[in-house]
Design a protein around this motif. Structure first.
Motif, PDB file in Angstrom:
ATOM      1  N   HIS A   1       0.807  -1.215   0.000  1.00 45.54           N
ATOM      2  CA  HIS A   1       0.000   0.000   0.000  1.00 45.54           C
ATOM      3  C   HIS A   1       0.846   1.273   0.000  1.00 45.54           C
ATOM      4  O   HIS A   1       0.396   2.309  -0.501  1.00 45.54           O
ATOM      5  CB  HIS A   1      -0.954  -0.002   1.196  1.00 45.54           C
ATOM      6  CG  HIS A   1      -2.072  -0.989   1.054  1.00 45.54           C
ATOM      7  ND1 HIS A   1      -1.918  -2.316   1.353  1.00 45.54           N
ATOM      8  CD2 HIS A   1      -3.349  -0.840   0.609  1.00 45.54           C
ATOM      9  CE1 HIS A   1      -3.060  -2.952   1.127  1.00 45.54           C
ATOM     10  NE2 HIS A   1      -3.941  -2.080   0.671  1.00 45.54           N
ATOM     11  N   SER A   2       2.066   1.208   0.541  1.00 43.53           N
ATOM     12  CA  SER A   2       2.940   2.381   0.463  1.00 43.53           C
ATOM     13  C   SER A   2       3.358   2.644  -0.977  1.00 43.53           C
ATOM     14  O   SER A   2       3.683   3.787  -1.340  1.00 43.53           O
ATOM     15  CB  SER A   2       4.177   2.191   1.343  1.00 43.53           C
ATOM     16  OG  SER A   2       4.978   1.121   0.876  1.00 43.53           O
ATOM     17  N   ALA A   3       3.341   1.585  -1.803  1.00 43.85           N
ATOM     18  CA  ALA A   3       3.654   1.754  -3.224  1.00 43.85           C
ATOM     19  C   ALA A   3       2.678   2.726  -3.880  1.00 43.85           C
ATOM     20  O   ALA A   3       3.060   3.510  -4.756  1.00 43.85           O
ATOM     21  CB  ALA A   3       3.608   0.403  -3.932  1.00 43.85           C
ATOM     22  N   ILE A   4       1.415   2.686  -3.441  1.00 42.13           N
ATOM     23  CA  ILE A   4       0.403   3.596  -3.995  1.00 42.13           C
ATOM     24  C   ILE A   4       0.802   5.045  -3.748  1.00 42.13           C
ATOM     25  O   ILE A   4       0.698   5.899  -4.638  1.00 42.13           O
ATOM     26  CB  ILE A   4      -0.975   3.308  -3.362  1.00 42.13           C
ATOM     27  CG1 ILE A   4      -1.421   1.883  -3.695  1.00 42.13           C
ATOM     28  CG2 ILE A   4      -2.015   4.322  -3.840  1.00 42.13           C
ATOM     29  CD1 ILE A   4      -2.697   1.465  -2.996  1.00 42.13           C
ATOM     30  N   VAL A   5       1.297   5.323  -2.532  1.00 37.95           N
ATOM     31  CA  VAL A   5       1.694   6.693  -2.179  1.00 37.95           C
ATOM     32  C   VAL A   5       2.861   7.146  -3.042  1.00 37.95           C
ATOM     33  O   VAL A   5       2.877   8.279  -3.558  1.00 37.95           O
ATOM     34  CB  VAL A   5       2.049   6.777  -0.687  1.00 37.95           C
ATOM     35  CG1 VAL A   5       2.527   8.179  -0.329  1.00 37.95           C
ATOM     36  CG2 VAL A   5       0.848   6.389   0.171  1.00 37.95           C
TER      37      VAL A   5
END
Length: 373
Positions: free
Chosen positions: A39-43
């Protein structure tokens, strides 16, 4: 582009999405590392996209043989910008497939003149010239073959932030597959006692993971001899292979849910719940392969057109499909999806996005992905 994709309110929506992801993780607290990574990849991807939107420069430069050029036109504003060096076109050549008049590649031989330094370089389809943060790609050519138009991209930070996001995305996926208490392993453990569901599930994975992509790649190999220049790329096969697997799995998910709705009429509650587990087990690899396929396609687009994301109709609908199918993977936090019937009905109607992405875009919307013969 002006009314939607490049408008301030559309950018604000994506910024809001990034903020929501961050706040959600803060509220959840401790999360498994692969989940945090994924989910940090989305940021990072959204941060890179915003950086590109604000600071990135994209345009075109027209070169005539033997004449130095150092100014390029911006794609959006038509403003003229200066390069810190000059380019000189030495020769332009169209290469053909042997024995045919079909174009195989467009090759521009150029000289980069930077003060007292000179460098001979080649620009062709899927072969980018990078120099001092500027990237030049083959665009079009003049009718007399004495001039070319090169695409210019200057985005030294946004592109690498997005690529780092892709790396985190892929790493999170790989690590999640090996988690002892991961949802995939828990789902397989729930299916083991029920062989009536387990064996069809394994057969479906073989169909979607081996038979369908093998057929797609076999068809590609037959037509590969006369592929268009933009398709002569290393990224073509892995991109298409991943997308083919994901679409095949989405079709199987819809059929699985259709079967669950039929069993619902017979009030076979246990089987419906087993089919719900089966659906989620197929959804995980489906969304993974679709995500990786989109990332690979993005890298390919950057090597061909100088932009990792252009809001092309096929790109947009692939993203829509990804979002639609990501929703049921969060059913534990979405109350109405906890109802098995609602869950299965959602997955049946979700297939509309796949049909639109695969058939509808080519038939009605066109774009850069609508290749002719």
């Amino acid at each position: 582009m002006d009314l939607c994709y490049h408008n301030w309110w559309f950018v604000a929506l994506w910024v809001l999405l990034a903020v929501v992801v961050v706040i959600s993780f803060i509220r959840i607290g401790k999360a498994p590392f692969p989940v945090w990574l994924f989910h940090s990849a989305i940021v990072f991807i959204l941060a890179g996209a915003l950086t590109t939107f604000i600071f990135g420069e994209k345009g075109t430069i027209h070169l005539r043989q033997g004449l130095p050029a150092r100014f390029f036109l911006d794609n959006t504003s038509s403003d003229c910008y200066s390069l810190p060096f000059a380019l000189v076109l030495n020769r332009f050549e169209i290469k053909y497939h042997e024995g045919t008049t079909r174009h195989k590649d467009y090759v521009s031989s150029v000289t980069v003149v930077d003060r007292n330094d000179k460098a001979q370089e080649i620009v062709s389809m899927n072969n980018v010239l990078s120099y001092k943060g500027y990237r030049f790609l083959q665009g079009s050519y003049d009718g007399d073959n004495q001039g070319v138009v090169l695409l210019v991209s200057h985005d030294p930070w946004g592109m690498w932030l997005v690529y780092f996001g892709y790396l985190l995305f892929s790493g999170g996926i790989v690590l999640s597959l090996f988690r002892r208490r991961g949802k995939i392993k828990q789902g397989l453990a729930n299916l083991k006692p029920n062989r009536q569901v387990l064996f069809p599930f394994l057969g479906a994975l073989i169909f979607a993971g081996v038979i369908v992509p093998s057929y797609v790649l076999l068809r590609m190999s037959h037509s590969e001899k006369y592929l268009q220049p933009v398709l002569q790329s290393f990224w073509l096969k892995p991109h298409v292979w991943c997308i083919a697997i994901s679409y095949a799995l989405f079709v199987l998910v819809a059929l699985n849910s259709l079967m669950a709705c039929v069993l619902r009429m017979k009030k076979s509650w246990l089987e419906i719940e087993h089919l719900r587990v089966t659906a989620k087990l197929m959804l995980y690899p489906a969304i993974v392969f679709l995500g990786i396929g989109i990332c690979l396609g993005s890298v390919w687009a950057n090597e061909s057109w100088g932009a990792y994301w252009s809001w092309d109709p096929k790109e947009v609908w692939a993203l829509i499909t990804f979002v639609i199918y990501a929703v049921p993977l969060h059913d534990e936090k979405i109350k109405w999806l906890q109802n098995p019937l609602s869950f299965h009905l959602y997955l049946i109607f979700a297939l509309i996005s796949v049909v639109m992405t695969y058939f509808g875009v080519n038939g009605f919307l066109g774009g850069m992905h609508s290749y002719a013969g």
